[in-house]
Every structure is written in structure tokens, then in C-alpha cells.
Design a protein around this motif. Structure first.
Motif, PDB file in Angstrom:
ATOM      1  N   GLY A 291     -11.231  -1.131 -10.859  1.00 48.57           N
ATOM      2  CA  GLY A 291     -10.379  -1.387 -11.978  1.00 48.57           C
ATOM      3  C   GLY A 291      -8.755  -1.117 -11.486  1.00 48.57           C
ATOM      4  N   LYS A 292      -8.691  -0.663 -10.261  1.00 51.24           N
ATOM      5  CA  LYS A 292      -7.334  -0.274  -9.862  1.00 51.24           C
ATOM      6  C   LYS A 292      -6.588  -1.224  -9.085  1.00 51.24           C
ATOM      7  CE  LYS A 292      -7.155   3.861 -11.883  1.00 51.24           C
ATOM      8  NZ  LYS A 292      -6.037   4.395 -12.629  1.00 51.24           N
ATOM      9  N   SER A 293      -5.267  -1.031  -8.881  1.00 50.63           N
ATOM     10  CA  SER A 293      -4.612  -2.102  -7.971  1.00 50.63           C
ATOM     11  C   SER A 293      -5.048  -1.960  -6.676  1.00 50.63           C
ATOM     12  CB  SER A 293      -3.140  -1.771  -8.206  1.00 50.63           C
ATOM     13  OG  SER A 293      -2.457  -2.662  -7.308  1.00 50.63           O
ATOM     14  N   SER A 294      -5.054  -3.023  -5.912  1.00 47.48           N
ATOM     15  CA  SER A 294      -5.322  -2.761  -4.654  1.00 47.48           C
ATOM     16  C   SER A 294      -4.148  -2.391  -3.620  1.00 47.48           C
ATOM     17  CB  SER A 294      -5.527  -4.287  -4.008  1.00 47.48           C
ATOM     18  OG  SER A 294      -4.697  -5.060  -4.235  1.00 47.48           O
ATOM     19  N   GLU A 295      -3.076  -2.296  -4.291  1.00 47.10           N
ATOM     20  CA  GLU A 295      -1.683  -1.707  -3.858  1.00 47.10           C
ATOM     21  C   GLU A 295      -1.817  -0.028  -3.872  1.00 47.10           C
ATOM     22  OE1 GLU A 295       1.714  -2.696  -3.206  1.00 47.10           O
ATOM     23  OE2 GLU A 295       0.389  -4.262  -2.669  1.00 47.10           O
ATOM     24  N   LEU A 296      -2.718   0.672  -4.372  1.00 41.55           N
ATOM     25  CA  LEU A 296      -3.018   2.007  -4.163  1.00 41.55           C
ATOM     26  C   LEU A 296      -3.279   2.333  -2.612  1.00 41.55           C
ATOM     27  CD1 LEU A 296      -4.345   3.147  -7.592  1.00 41.55           C
ATOM     28  CD2 LEU A 296      -2.262   3.551  -6.628  1.00 41.55           C
ATOM     29  N   PRO A 297      -4.346   1.884  -2.355  1.00 45.81           N
ATOM     30  CA  PRO A 297      -4.722   2.301  -0.937  1.00 45.81           C
ATOM     31  C   PRO A 297      -3.777   2.161   0.175  1.00 45.81           C
ATOM     32  CG  PRO A 297      -6.221   0.675  -1.632  1.00 45.81           C
ATOM     33  CD  PRO A 297      -5.649   1.183  -2.864  1.00 45.81           C
ATOM     34  N   GLN A 298      -2.890   0.935   0.032  1.00 49.27           N
ATOM     35  CA  GLN A 298      -1.857   0.654   0.870  1.00 49.27           C
ATOM     36  C   GLN A 298      -0.850   1.456   0.814  1.00 49.27           C
ATOM     37  OE1 GLN A 298      -1.201  -3.769   1.354  1.00 49.27           O
ATOM     38  NE2 GLN A 298       0.719  -3.604   2.582  1.00 49.27           N
ATOM     39  N   LEU A 299      -0.472   1.740  -0.395  1.00 46.58           N
ATOM     40  CA  LEU A 299       0.667   2.679  -0.470  1.00 46.58           C
ATOM     41  C   LEU A 299       0.534   3.919   0.013  1.00 46.58           C
ATOM     42  CD1 LEU A 299       3.445   3.263  -1.734  1.00 46.58           C
ATOM     43  CD2 LEU A 299       2.275   3.568  -3.960  1.00 46.58           C
ATOM     44  N   ALA A 300      -0.533   4.410  -0.188  1.00 46.30           N
ATOM     45  CA  ALA A 300      -1.145   5.703   0.356  1.00 46.30           C
ATOM     46  C   ALA A 300      -1.154   5.432   1.700  1.00 46.30           C
ATOM     47  CB  ALA A 300      -2.651   6.104  -0.093  1.00 46.30           C
ATOM     48  N   THR A 301      -1.617   4.587   2.523  1.00 51.58           N
ATOM     49  CA  THR A 301      -1.607   4.601   3.831  1.00 51.58           C
ATOM     50  C   THR A 301       0.018   4.316   4.412  1.00 51.58           C
ATOM     51  OG1 THR A 301      -3.533   3.364   4.019  1.00 51.58           O
ATOM     52  CG2 THR A 301      -2.162   2.933   5.833  1.00 51.58           C
ATOM     53  N   GLN A 302       0.932   3.875   3.978  1.00 51.92           N
ATOM     54  CA  GLN A 302       2.127   3.716   4.035  1.00 51.92           C
ATOM     55  C   GLN A 302       2.795   4.978   3.931  1.00 51.92           C
ATOM     56  OE1 GLN A 302       5.159   3.227   1.838  1.00 51.92           O
ATOM     57  NE2 GLN A 302       6.613   3.369   3.562  1.00 51.92           N
ATOM     58  N   ARG A 303       2.275   5.680   3.058  1.00 54.36           N
ATOM     59  CA  ARG A 303       2.996   7.076   2.851  1.00 54.36           C
ATOM     60  C   ARG A 303       2.524   8.147   3.779  1.00 54.36           C
ATOM     61  NH1 ARG A 303       2.473   9.586  -3.105  1.00 54.36           N
ATOM     62  NH2 ARG A 303       4.115   8.230  -4.387  1.00 54.36           N
ATOM     63  N   ALA A 304       1.023   7.916   4.264  1.00 55.57           N
ATOM     64  CA  ALA A 304       0.757   8.700   5.538  1.00 55.57           C
ATOM     65  C   ALA A 304       1.489   8.467   6.506  1.00 55.57           C
ATOM     66  CB  ALA A 304      -0.847   8.425   5.522  1.00 55.57           C
ATOM     67  N   LYS A 305       1.700   7.109   6.956  1.00 57.90           N
ATOM     68  CA  LYS A 305       2.506   6.924   8.408  1.00 57.90           C
ATOM     69  C   LYS A 305       3.707   7.374   8.333  1.00 57.90           C
ATOM     70  CE  LYS A 305       1.963   5.135  12.570  1.00 57.90           C
ATOM     71  NZ  LYS A 305       1.035   5.708  13.455  1.00 57.90           N
ATOM     72  N   PHE A 306       4.644   7.198   7.136  1.00 59.97           N
ATOM     73  CA  PHE A 306       5.757   7.452   6.954  1.00 59.97           C
ATOM     74  C   PHE A 306       6.097   8.950   7.144  1.00 59.97           C
ATOM     75  CE2 PHE A 306       8.763   9.141   3.874  1.00 59.97           C
ATOM     76  CZ  PHE A 306      10.086   8.813   4.522  1.00 59.97           C
ATOM     77  N   LEU A 307       5.123   9.841   6.653  1.00 57.47           N
ATOM     78  CA  LEU A 307       5.260  11.277   6.816  1.00 57.47           C
ATOM     79  C   LEU A 307       5.037  11.875   8.194  1.00 57.47           C
ATOM     80  CD1 LEU A 307       3.742  12.850   3.509  1.00 57.47           C
ATOM     81  CD2 LEU A 307       6.081  12.530   4.158  1.00 57.47           C
ATOM     82  N   GLU A 308       3.888  11.108   8.938  1.00 57.33           N
ATOM     83  CA  GLU A 308       3.616  11.302  10.222  1.00 57.33           C
ATOM     84  C   GLU A 308       4.890  10.859  11.188  1.00 57.33           C
ATOM     85  OE1 GLU A 308      -0.131  10.131  12.839  1.00 57.33           O
ATOM     86  OE2 GLU A 308       1.209   8.500  12.605  1.00 57.33           O
ATOM     87  N   MET A 309       5.606   9.914  10.925  1.00 53.65           N
ATOM     88  CA  MET A 309       6.728   9.507  11.764  1.00 53.65           C
ATOM     89  C   MET A 309       7.915  10.572  11.528  1.00 53.65           C
ATOM     90  SD  MET A 309       6.197   5.300  11.367  1.00 53.65           S
ATOM     91  CE  MET A 309       7.334   4.983  12.791  1.00 53.65           C
ATOM     92  N   VAL A 310       8.151  10.773  10.429  1.00 49.95           N
ATOM     93  CA  VAL A 310       9.163  11.666  10.069  1.00 49.95           C
ATOM     94  C   VAL A 310       8.979  13.037  10.513  1.00 49.95           C
ATOM     95  CG1 VAL A 310      10.426  13.034   7.827  1.00 49.95           C
ATOM     96  CG2 VAL A 310      10.033  10.599   7.818  1.00 49.95           C
ATOM     97  N   THR A 311       7.877  13.587  10.468  1.00 52.09           N
ATOM     98  CA  THR A 311       7.698  14.766  10.939  1.00 52.09           C
ATOM     99  C   THR A 311       7.525  14.704  12.724  1.00 52.09           C
ATOM    100  OG1 THR A 311       6.073  15.170   9.203  1.00 52.09           O
ATOM    101  CG2 THR A 311       5.885  16.543  11.166  1.00 52.09           C
ATOM    102  N   ALA A 312       7.149  13.797  13.308  1.00 52.33           N
ATOM    103  CA  ALA A 312       7.201  13.753  14.712  1.00 52.33           C
ATOM    104  C   ALA A 312       8.711  13.732  15.329  1.00 52.33           C
ATOM    105  CB  ALA A 312       6.646  12.487  15.139  1.00 52.33           C
ATOM    106  N   GLU A 313       9.639  12.934  14.541  1.00 49.75           N
ATOM    107  CA  GLU A 313      10.888  12.946  14.853  1.00 49.75           C
ATOM    108  C   GLU A 313      11.721  14.092  14.619  1.00 49.75           C
ATOM    109  OE1 GLU A 313      13.063   9.301  14.490  1.00 49.75           O
ATOM    110  OE2 GLU A 313      11.160   8.157  14.916  1.00 49.75           O
ATOM    111  N   SER A 314      11.359  15.048  13.706  1.00 51.49           N
ATOM    112  CA  SER A 314      11.996  16.140  13.114  1.00 51.49           C
ATOM    113  C   SER A 314      11.823  17.433  13.806  1.00 51.49           C
ATOM    114  CB  SER A 314      11.647  16.380  11.636  1.00 51.49           C
ATOM    115  OG  SER A 314      10.442  16.975  11.314  1.00 51.49           O
ATOM    116  N   LYS A 315      12.625  18.517  13.620  1.00 56.50           N
ATOM    117  CA  LYS A 315      12.174  19.819  14.160  1.00 56.50           C
ATOM    118  C   LYS A 315      11.716  20.633  13.110  1.00 56.50           C
ATOM    119  CE  LYS A 315      16.449  18.988  17.135  1.00 56.50           C
ATOM    120  NZ  LYS A 315      17.809  19.614  17.381  1.00 56.50           N
ATOM    121  N   ASN A 316      10.733  20.159  12.183  1.00 56.65           N
ATOM    122  CA  ASN A 316      10.489  21.075  11.259  1.00 56.65           C
ATOM    123  C   ASN A 316       9.219  21.761  11.686  1.00 56.65           C
ATOM    124  OD1 ASN A 316       8.267  19.221  10.974  1.00 56.65           O
ATOM    125  ND2 ASN A 316       9.079  18.115   9.246  1.00 56.65           N
TER     126      ASN A 316
END
Length: 417
Positions: A291-316
Motif C-alpha cells: 500500500g506504500k509508494s514505490s518511491e520509498l525504497p528508491q528514496l531510501a537507496t538514494q539516501r544511502a548512496k548519498f551518505l556513503e559518498m559524502v562520508t567517503a569525500e569528507s574528513k569526518n
């Protein structure tokens, strides 16, 4: 703004929000953007045209054009429409959005007529049926209404005007079930807002045994020991996943010379990293309520890759793998209609990541705020978050763009959904 060979998206911020149909299937995206981290409004120039193309490009996959049935809703100023800026985007995908309060000058009306004749969709934003709006409605295809701030009396008036003009209605700021039901009551055709990624928290909802089994599969794929035999055994008991895995790896996308006939062979040939990334997305997609939008898993996947990439390029000094999981599981509450704490207890997560997902204000939660500011186009708050986290604005912008493309490509790969 764009010099040398530097990618244009290094210099812009953009975000997108899905617009859904009543069955929660995707109708289109509204795009929000700025030309730079210091710009408060879009600059109408050649760079502005290029920025539009970058934003549009982010909604399609490498080597493909945007699907003809997905619309891009973009706000254009009076000047940009008269100067024919919308023509830098394809007519079949582009929705030219103009605020109702824009002065309806003869040159603007003529430009809207030409755009409509050339196949562009025209939308009136923040439509309330004011005098300007009643002029624009004659040239529009859709009208966008702030459902959160409108009264029932106003909605009745808007519905009558739109019905008479043959114009469809989009409800924006649909933030809860009452908003959604109100929009449906007055005949809205499309819906946009946070309601579609927020939980209903159904009373008495418990995880089914099949859901628990799939959540526990995450423990296997995240295990540093990489137990190929144990993973193969677990996957062989799931016909749906096994079929999709073999279909995927036997497709031209991967081009293996020998035909893959067993799950263990598939895991060994493809490699642990590819299988892990694929399974993360498949498991998450399968666990999302029908009953949920199919956008949810795609958005979650995009969020995951975004955080992975941001972290890989940072000094955190944070682990990119852990940050991927933080983003991947950030919408579980909405997917399961259950409190986050009830779902995450089955997952292989660090204590601090689990705490952040459950709403605790720690370092990891600041990254969830970063994502939210991006998705909601809260540019001032986004800049504050970037500064607070010590990130590079260029890297953040690029990571958002690249992660969106990556997620689009993953979900459009044969056998991946």
C-alpha cells in the motif's frame, strides 16, 4: 559559472519531490534548485538553462532519456518564460509552473499559449482562484493547491473553477491522512507531501515471520566474514530472490561468459560487494508494504548512496558502509507502519546508528537532517548543516546528483525490482 571541464552540478543545489497519483504511483517530480550555495533565487542566464538540464538529467539514468510518462515540474519566472527558457527542456516531460500572483501581461499570456501549443504542460502554483489565477486557468493544464492552508470553502471554490476549466488539481503539503482524504474529497488528481513517507503506525501491527526472516538476512550480508556458503543456503530458501538474482546475473548487463546456474556460483562469480548491494535494495523493496509508494525504497537507496559518498569525500572519520546503512534504513518506519525501534532491533546496526534512526540527537542524526534539508529544498538550513558538519558544498552537491543517478540506474536495471 561553468568553467573549463568542471561539471556544472558542482556549482548548484537541487532537490526533487515526487508527485503521486491516487494509487501512489509516480506522476512526476517537482524540481527545486539554486545556481550556487550563495544564491537565493535562480539566475536567468545560459547557466540557468544548463542548470535545468542537470536537474532534469538527474531524474533519468546514464544513457537513457527521461521516461515519457514522468513529468518534471519546474517553477519559471515571468522573465524566463518570455525569454523562452523552458524550451531548453523536452516538451513531453516538462511542466512549466508559474505562481498565481504573477502579473498576467500580454507577453506572458502569448508565451504560455505558445508553450501549450508546442506540447508543454502549464501549471499554476499556489492557486487560490484570485483574479490573476482565473485568467491563467484558461491556459493551464493543472493547478497546484496548498492543501494544508486551504479551508473547505476555498477548496470547494477551487474545485468548481478547475472543473469548469477542465484543469486537474495537484495537492501539495499533504502531510497527514486528513489532508489526503480532504484532497480526495475535492477531486484532486495528484498528491505531493510528506504524508507519503510518514507512518500511519497501525495499532497492533507486528512483523510477520517472513519479514523477520528477511530482516535477519541483512545480518548475513553485512557480516565481515563473508560466509558465501551460509548466504547461498539462506537465499536458496527464497524462490523470489533466487529467481531475480539468476535473471540479473545472466542478463547482458553483466555479460558473464558462462551461464550461471546456482546461487552459490552466482555469489562467487559476481563477488560479495555486488551481491550485497543488490540484496540490500531487493530486501528493502520487498519489505515495503504494497500500500506504500514505490518511491520509498528508491528514496531510501538514494539516501544511502548519498551518505556513503559524502562520508567517503569528507574528513569526518565515519565509516561509509555504516553511513550507507543509516540512509538505507532511514525510512523503515514509513515502510512498515511501525515505530523505528520495533524494526531496527532485528538489524545489524551500531548502537549510535540505531539511536539516530530512532530519533536521538547524536552525530549520525545530523546527517539525517542534512538529507531532509536537501529533499525539502530548505537551502538555508542545508547550508547551516554543511557548515556544522565541516563538509564541502561542492562535494555535497555532486554527491546528491550522483546518488540520484545511481539509485535511478539501480532500480531500472533488469531484474532489480
Amino acid at each position: 559559472m561553468n568553467s573549463g571541464n568542471a561539471p556544472l552540478y558542482d556549482k548548484i543545489f537541487f532537490a526533487r519531490q515526487p508527485i503521486l497519483q491516487p494509487d501512489q504511483s509516480l506522476w512526476g517530480y517537482e524540481l527545486f534548485f539554486r545556481n550556487s550555495s550563495s544564491a537565493t533565487t535562480a539566475i536567468i542566464s545560459d547557466d540557468y538553462k544548463a542548470t535545468l538540464n542537470v536537474a532534469a538529467d538527474s531524474c533519468s539514468t546514464p544513457g537513457e532519456e527521461l521516461p515519457s510518462d514522468v513529468k518534471l515540474v519546474i517553477n519559471f519566472s515571468h522573465k524566463s518564460i518570455v525569454e523562452k527558457i523552458p524550451y531548453s527542456l523536452p516538451a513531453n516531460n516538462t511542466v512549466v509552473q508559474i505562481p498565481e500572483m504573477t502579473p498576467p501581461t500580454p507577453s506572458l499570456i502569448k508565451s504560455l499559449q505558445e508553450l501549450s501549443k508546442d506540447g508543454y504542460t502549464i501549471a499554476i502554483d499556489d492557486f487560490e482562484g484570485r483574479p490573476q489565477g482565473e485568467i491563467f486557468i484558461n491556459y493551464a493544464d493543472v493547478a497546484i493547491v496548498d492543501i494544508k492552508s486551504a479551508t473547505e470553502e476555498q477548496l470547494h471554490k477551487i474545485h468548481c473553477i478547475a472543473q469548469q476549466a477542465g484543469v486537474k488539481l495537484i495537492a501539495k503539503r499533504v502531510e497527514d491522512m486528513p489532508h489526503f482524504e480532504l484532497a480526495q474529497k475535492f477531486g484532486f488528481a495528484f498528491f505531493q507531501g510528506f504524508y507519503f513517507k510518514r507512518p500511519e503506525n497501525i495499532a497492533g501491527r507486528k512483523l510477520r515471520p517472513s519479514e523477520i526472516v528477511r530482516l535477519k538476512l541483512f545480518k548475513l550480508i553485512e557480516d565481515p566474514a563473508q560466509d558465501f556458503a551460509a548466504l547461498a543456503k539462506a537465499l536458496q530458501n527464497d524462490v523470489s530472490i533466487s529467481y531475480r538474482l539468476l535473471t540479473l546475473l545472466n542478463s547482458p548487463t553483466f555479460g558473464f561468459k558462462q551461464k550461471i546456474t546456482s546461487i552459490k556460483q552466482a555469489i562467487v562469480l559476481a563477488g560479495w560487494t555486488l551481491i550485497k548491494n543488490w540484496l540490500r535494495v531487493i530486501l528493502l523493496t520487498d519489505l515495503t508494504s504494497s500500500g506504500k509508494s514505490s518511491e520509498l525504497p528508491q528514496l531510501a537507496t538514494q539516501r544511502a548512496k548519498f551518505l556513503e559518498m559524502v562520508t567517503a569525500e569528507s574528513k569526518n572519520k565515519l565509516n561509509p558502509e555504516s553511513m550507507f546503512l543509516l540512509g538505507l534504513f532511514s525510512l523503515l518506519e514509513a515502510m512498515f507502519d511501525m515505530p523505528m525501534a520495533s524494526v531496527t532491533k532485528y538489524l545489524p546496526l551500531e548502537v549510535d546508528i540505531r539511536a539516530a534512526l530512532c530519533g536521538e540527537a547524536n552525530n549520525y542524526h545530523q546527517y539525517l537532517d542534512l538529507i531532509t534539508h536537501f529533499e525539502e529544498a530548505q537551502w538555508d538550513k542545508l547550508e547551516e548543516s554543511i557548515l556544522k558538519l565541516g563538509l564541502n558544498p561542492v562535494s555535497v552537491s555532486r554527491s546528491y546528483y550522483d546518488s540520484t543517478r545511481w539509485a535511478n540506474g539501480f532500480f531500472q536495471t533488469p531484474g532489480s525490482a
